[in-house]
Write an enzyme that holds these catalytic residues in place. Structure first.
Site, PDB file in Angstrom:
ATOM      1  N   LYS A 141     -11.010  -0.909   3.697  1.00  0.00           N
ATOM      2  CA  LYS A 141      -9.954  -0.312   4.211  1.00  0.00           C
ATOM      3  C   LYS A 141     -10.249   1.377   4.490  1.00  0.00           C
ATOM      4  CE  LYS A 141      -6.646  -3.690   2.731  1.00  0.00           C
ATOM      5  NZ  LYS A 141      -5.236  -3.711   2.136  1.00  0.00           N
ATOM      6  N   HIS A 166      -2.771  -4.909  -3.282  1.00  0.00           N
ATOM      7  CA  HIS A 166      -3.419  -6.059  -2.537  1.00  0.00           C
ATOM      8  C   HIS A 166      -4.630  -6.282  -2.209  1.00  0.00           C
ATOM      9  CE1 HIS A 166       0.656  -5.341  -0.201  1.00  0.00           C
ATOM     10  NE2 HIS A 166       1.050  -5.909  -1.676  1.00  0.00           N
ATOM     11  N   TYR A 178      -3.924   1.881   8.655  1.00  0.00           N
ATOM     12  CA  TYR A 178      -5.087   1.748   8.053  1.00  0.00           C
ATOM     13  C   TYR A 178      -6.159   0.772   9.149  1.00  0.00           C
ATOM     14  CZ  TYR A 178      -2.499  -2.092   6.126  1.00  0.00           C
ATOM     15  OH  TYR A 178      -1.807  -3.231   5.859  1.00  0.00           O
ATOM     16  N   ASP A 215       5.318  -8.484  -4.048  1.00  0.00           N
ATOM     17  CA  ASP A 215       4.837  -7.588  -4.973  1.00  0.00           C
ATOM     18  C   ASP A 215       5.419  -7.558  -6.325  1.00  0.00           C
ATOM     19  OD1 ASP A 215       3.104  -6.741  -2.753  1.00  0.00           O
ATOM     20  OD2 ASP A 215       4.264  -4.718  -2.474  1.00  0.00           O
TER      21      ASP A 215
END
EC number: 5.1.3.13
Length: 181
Positions: A71, A62, A131, A168
């Protein structure tokens, strides 16, 4: 906190100093001054995300083409194999990937700057993944590259086919992906 630049030098692995005794342990999981010193520039986080996934779940790859997100990722329960793919066309490491095992046991964190795709697969029975992001989620700018792209050749430590979301499963090939300048 020990900071190690990986094979793609902009991706950094952080390993905390853990202080333990018969009562348990303590460690500093984030220190802005130390983090920015390792990165070499100021970083501001705006959102924390937390997910729980079962063994074999693979999330990714992603990224957001606009409102790109850096991130800082870690597993707070269980173990994952975490991957970053360089999508910056002007980078000498464009199209390359790095991966590291992150777990509640090793307490490692990985910094993935903006301009990268990110994904992970769960290696333990369950994993909780936390995250921090440098920009807000923007679904209209979200993109996905298929996890098993033949050009990227990511060496996922999988025994069986991964469990994927519909999004996905519909990921684009790297060759067709929107990339950064």
């Amino acid at each position: 906190m020990k900071a190690t630049r990986l094979a793609i030098p902009d991706v950094i692995l952080f390993e905390p100093r853990v202080f333990g005794d018969d009562r348990g342990f303590f460690f500093e999981s984030y220190n802005q001054r130390a983090f920015e010193e390792a990165c070499g520039h100021p970083v501001s986080f705006v959102q924390d995300n937390h997910s729980r996934s079962a063994r074999g779940v693979l999330r990714g790859l992603h990224y957001q083409i606009r409102q790109a997100q850096g991130k800082l990722v870690r597993a707070t329960l269980g173990e994952v194999f975490d991957v970053a793919v360089d999508l910056r066309r002007g980078s000498p490491t464009f199209g390359q990937w790095v991966g590291e095992r992150l777990s509640a046991e090793n307490k490692r964190q990985m910094w993935i700057p903006a301009g990268f795709a990110h994904g992970f697969v769960v290696l333990s029975e369950y994993a909780e993944f936390l995250y921090k992001t440098t920009d807000f989620w923007a679904p209209e700018h979200e993109r996905c590259i298929v996890w098993n792209d033949p050009e990227l050749k990511i060496d996922w430590p999988l025994q069986d086919a991964p469990l994927l979301s519909e999004k996905d499963r519909q990921g684009k090939a790297f060759a067709d992906a929107d990339c950064f300048p």
